[in-house]
Design an enzyme around this catalytic site. Structure first.
Site, PDB file in Angstrom:
ATOM      1  N   GLU A 121       0.612  -1.259   0.063  1.00  0.00           N
ATOM      2  CA  GLU A 121      -0.044  -0.107  -0.028  1.00  0.00           C
ATOM      3  C   GLU A 121       0.732   1.191   0.097  1.00  0.00           C
ATOM      4  O   GLU A 121       1.995   1.131   0.789  1.00  0.00           O
ATOM      5  CB  GLU A 121      -0.699  -0.014   1.244  1.00  0.00           C
ATOM      6  CG  GLU A 121      -1.864   1.111   1.264  1.00  0.00           C
ATOM      7  CD  GLU A 121      -2.586   1.167   2.818  1.00  0.00           C
ATOM      8  OE1 GLU A 121      -3.510   1.694   2.839  1.00  0.00           O
ATOM      9  OE2 GLU A 121      -2.099   0.498   3.619  1.00  0.00           O
ATOM     10  N   LYS A 130      -9.761   2.480  -2.001  1.00  0.00           N
ATOM     11  CA  LYS A 130      -9.919   1.864  -0.627  1.00  0.00           C
ATOM     12  C   LYS A 130     -11.177   2.185   0.079  1.00  0.00           C
ATOM     13  O   LYS A 130     -11.792   3.295  -0.063  1.00  0.00           O
ATOM     14  CB  LYS A 130      -8.971   2.427   0.431  1.00  0.00           C
ATOM     15  CG  LYS A 130      -8.652   1.698   1.534  1.00  0.00           C
ATOM     16  CD  LYS A 130      -7.483   2.122   2.344  1.00  0.00           C
ATOM     17  CE  LYS A 130      -7.319   1.313   3.693  1.00  0.00           C
ATOM     18  NZ  LYS A 130      -6.172   1.822   4.421  1.00  0.00           N
ATOM     19  N   CYS A 167      -5.504  -3.010   2.815  1.00  0.00           N
ATOM     20  CA  CYS A 167      -5.218  -2.912   4.206  1.00  0.00           C
ATOM     21  C   CYS A 167      -6.293  -3.072   5.211  1.00  0.00           C
ATOM     22  O   CYS A 167      -6.925  -4.142   5.057  1.00  0.00           O
ATOM     23  CB  CYS A 167      -4.445  -1.662   4.474  1.00  0.00           C
ATOM     24  SG  CYS A 167      -3.436  -1.534   5.942  1.00  0.00           S
TER      25      CYS A 167
END
Length: 260
Positions: A42, A109, A143
């Site tokens: 990331e 995300k 994540c």
């Protein structure tokens, strides 16, 4: 049946140094000669920076994305990782899927890490993204997404691989490892988890623990933590299909609708 050569790049990132990180990645990848997919952490070009007004760039002007496209072409492989992107007055933590032919797919995300105030600096994505490579369907995630199984649910076997890139601190390495394996088991899928190592400017340390996990939850790649590495593993579609046929837990999954 299809195979997929997947390269995990567990990198020691330099803080908010786009050019330096891209140069280091070129050095780390120079020995990768045969791969279908190269997976970076990331925010691989900056670290987990909460200063997008300084570090984020538009897609067309992004130095990190230009580097990804060049690397994808030179390695004849898909290169993927997330970068900070500026778009229409917002900032996104955007996972980019860069193909050798220059085309790209993106995923923004969904779950923003509020404990680091990510939700105060970046806009939330609202669509799942599934891509295809060598006959494998791959769900793209970043994540903190890993903690939310409803968002990752694979009830109808929409995907074969869950891919998660991260800056996941070592203080929570047990949770990272456990969730990667749990997501593989419950979704009857391979899981690719790539995390960084080293320290960042916020005083956080990262142990890596990047893993390639099969549909039973067994690790196919699980290197020693706290060191940078580049490692390629091969996964097959036939074993996955056979296991799903013999152990079809998806037929008993609960049905629900997720409203976003």
């Amino acid at each position: 049946m299809s195979e997929l050569r997947t390269t995990l790049v567990q990198a020691d990132l330099r803080w908010e140094a786009i050019d330096t990180n891209c140069q280091l990645l070129d050095e780390w990848l120079q020995d990768v000669t045969t791969s279908d997919l190269i997976v970076l952490p990331e925010m691989f070009s900056t670290g987990f920076s909460m200063a997008p007004e300084r570090m984020a760039e538009p897609m067309a002007q992004s130095k990190a994305i230009a580097w990804m496209q060049k690397a994808a072409q030179s390695h004849n492989a898909v290169v993927t990782g997330s970068v900070a992107i500026a778009e229409e007055g917002n900032y996104f933590n955007r996972l980019v899927w860069a193909r050798p032919d220059g085309s790209m797919v993106t995923y923004d995300k969904r779950h923003l890490f509020r404990m680091a105030d990510e939700h105060e600096h970046y806009a939330m994505g609202n669509e799942r993204t599934i891509v295809e490579l060598n006959g494998f369907k791959i769900l793209l995630t970043v994540c903190y997404d890993l903690r939310f199984p409803v968002w990752l649910r694979n009830t109808d076997l929409e995907y074969d691989i869950l891919l998660c890139v991260a800056n996941w601190p070592s203080a929570r390495r047990m949770q990272w490892r456990t969730l990667l394996q749990a997501r593989a088991i419950e979704n009857l899928s391979y899981v690719i988890g790539v995390n960084r190592v080293g320290d960042d400017a916020n005083g956080l340390s990262y142990s890596g623990d990047s893993m390639l996990i099969d549909y039973r939850g067994d690790a196919l790649i699980d290197e020693s933590p706290n060191r940078a590495f580049v490692r390629t593993g091969v996964i097959g579609k036939q074993g996955l299909e056979d296991f799903r046929e013999k152990f079809p837990t998806h037929h008993d999954a609960d049905r629900f609708t997720l409203h976003v």
